[in-house]
Design a protein around this motif. Structure first.
Motif, PDB file in Angstrom:
ATOM      1  N   GLU A  71       0.823  -1.210   0.000  1.00 34.22           N
ATOM      2  CA  GLU A  71       0.000   0.000   0.000  1.00 34.22           C
ATOM      3  C   GLU A  71       0.855   1.258   0.000  1.00 34.22           C
ATOM      4  OE1 GLU A  71      -4.024  -1.657   2.271  1.00 34.22           O
ATOM      5  OE2 GLU A  71      -2.391  -0.755   3.440  1.00 34.22           O
ATOM      6  N   GLU A  76      -1.395   6.357  -3.961  1.00 30.74           N
ATOM      7  CA  GLU A  76      -2.771   6.625  -4.390  1.00 30.74           C
ATOM      8  C   GLU A  76      -3.002   6.267  -5.853  1.00 30.74           C
ATOM      9  OE1 GLU A  76      -5.132   7.559  -2.283  1.00 30.74           O
ATOM     10  OE2 GLU A  76      -3.600   7.397  -0.714  1.00 30.74           O
ATOM     11  N   THR A  77      -2.047   5.629  -6.482  1.00 31.51           N
ATOM     12  CA  THR A  77      -2.175   5.288  -7.898  1.00 31.51           C
ATOM     13  C   THR A  77      -3.018   4.034  -8.062  1.00 31.51           C
ATOM     14  OG1 THR A  77      -0.262   3.785  -8.061  1.00 31.51           O
ATOM     15  CG2 THR A  77       0.176   6.169  -8.163  1.00 31.51           C
ATOM     16  N   ASN A  78      -3.367   3.740  -9.307  1.00 32.08           N
ATOM     17  CA  ASN A  78      -4.078   2.499  -9.623  1.00 32.08           C
ATOM     18  C   ASN A  78      -3.141   1.499 -10.288  1.00 32.08           C
ATOM     19  OD1 ASN A  78      -3.719   3.774 -12.051  1.00 32.08           O
ATOM     20  ND2 ASN A  78      -5.819   3.461 -12.799  1.00 32.08           N
TER      21      ASN A  78
END
Length: 256
Positions: A71, A76-78
Motif C-alpha cells: 500500500e 494513491e495510484t491504480n
C-alpha cells in the motif's frame, strides 16, 4: 514508466542497472526502485514470515508486513500489483505488451512457501509465473518481466521498430541473421540479402521466420497470424517431410 519492486533481496537487482535497462533509466524512460520488505517490520528480528496455520513445512510471508508495504509503495495510484508466483498466468509477449501500457507497476517477489492468502485478497491485482519450474525466490522472475516490458517502451531500443521484429512479437520466431564478412569458412550470405530489393528481403525474412517456427516451435503456429498462402506453404513443407521420412528412413541414396 515507474517500476517498484518489493523484495527481500534488493542486491539481486544490480543487473537492472546495466545494458538496455541502464539506457532506459539514463534517458528518463524508466524510474526503477527496489524496496526491502524488511523495512516495514517492527520487531528487532525484522521478521517477514511465520509458520503456516495447520502445520506443514516452510514459512509463509506475513500479510501484516506485505500489505502495508504494498500500500505504501503503490500510494494513491491504480498501478497493477503483481505477485511473482508459480500460481500466476504464464508470462508471454502479449502480457508484456499489456503491462507496457501502464505508467506504474508494483511487483512483489515471493519467497519461502509463498504468500499469506490475505495478501491476494486485499492488494494483489495480478499474478505472473515465468514458467513451470521452481526458483528459489521471485527476484529473477521479476527481472525477466521488467526487462521484457521496458524494452517495449517507445525510445528504449535504438531502432524504434526493433521490438516489433523480435521473436514472438508477431507470433513467430525470427529467421536467420547475417553480418560481415560476406564469406566465412565456406559459408556465404544469401544473395537476396545483398540484392538491395527490400520487398524481396522482407518476403525472404517472413518465409524464413515461418520455417524456423515450424521447425523449432510448431506450437506457436496455432495462434500466429498467418495467411492462407503461408498455410499452404506449411502444408507443403509438412508433406515434403513426411515423404522424406517414409521414402528414406535409413538414408537411402535413391530417395533424392
Amino acid at each position: 514508466m515507474r517500476v517498484d519492486i518489493l523484495t527481500l533481496f534488493p542486491g539481486m537487482f544490480a543487473p537492472m542497472h546495466e545494458s538496455m535497462m541502464w539506457k532506459a533509466q539514463d534517458r528518463g524512460l524508466l524510474d526503477f526502485h527496489t524496496h526491502d520488505i524488511r523495512d516495514w517490520t517492527t520487531d528487532r528480528h525484522r521478521t517477514v514470515d511465520d509458520t503456516p496455520y495447520g502445520g506443514g513445512g516452510g514459512m509463509v510471508l506475513k500479510a501484516d508486513i506485505l500489505v502495508p508495504a504494498i500500500e505504501a509503495t503503490r500510494g494513491e495510484t491504480n498501478a497493477p500489483v503483481i505477485l511473482m508466483s508459480p500460481q500466476g498466468r504464464v508470462f508471454k509477449h502479449e502480457i508484456a505488451h499489456e503491462l507496457a501500457q501502464h505508467e506504474h507497476l508494483v511487483i512483489v517477489c515471493g519467497h519461502y512457501e509463498g504468500f499469506d492468502e490475505r495478501i491476494r485478497a486485499l492488494v494483489a491485482t495480478d499474478e505472473i509465473s515465468i514458467g513451470d519450474y521452481v526458483l528459489t525466490s521471485g527476484e529473477l522472475a521479476a527481472m525477466v518481466v521488467v526487462d521484457a516490458v521496458v524494452r517495449l517502451l517507445p525510445g528504449v531500443l535504438g531502432a524504434e521498430t526493433g521490438a516489433e521484429t523480435d521473436s514472438h512479437a508477431d507470433g513467430l520466431l525470427e529467421g536467420p541473421h547475417y553480418t560481415r564478412p560476406a564469406e566465412f569458412r565456406g559459408l556465404g550470405v544469401p544473395d537476396v540479402l545483398k540484392s538491395g530489393n527490400h520487398g524481396a528481403v522482407d518476403a525472404w525474412r517472413r518465409e524464413q521466420a515461418l520455417r524456423r517456427t515450424w521447425e523449432k516451435r510448431p506450437d506457436l503456429l496455432e495462434r500466429a497470424p498467418i495467411t492462407d498462402k503461408e498455410r499452404a506453404l506449411l502444408a507443403r513443407w509438412e508433406l515434403e517431410r513426411t515423404f522424406d521420412t517414409q521414402i528414406a528412413p535409413d538414408g537411402d541414396d535413391d530417395a533424392t
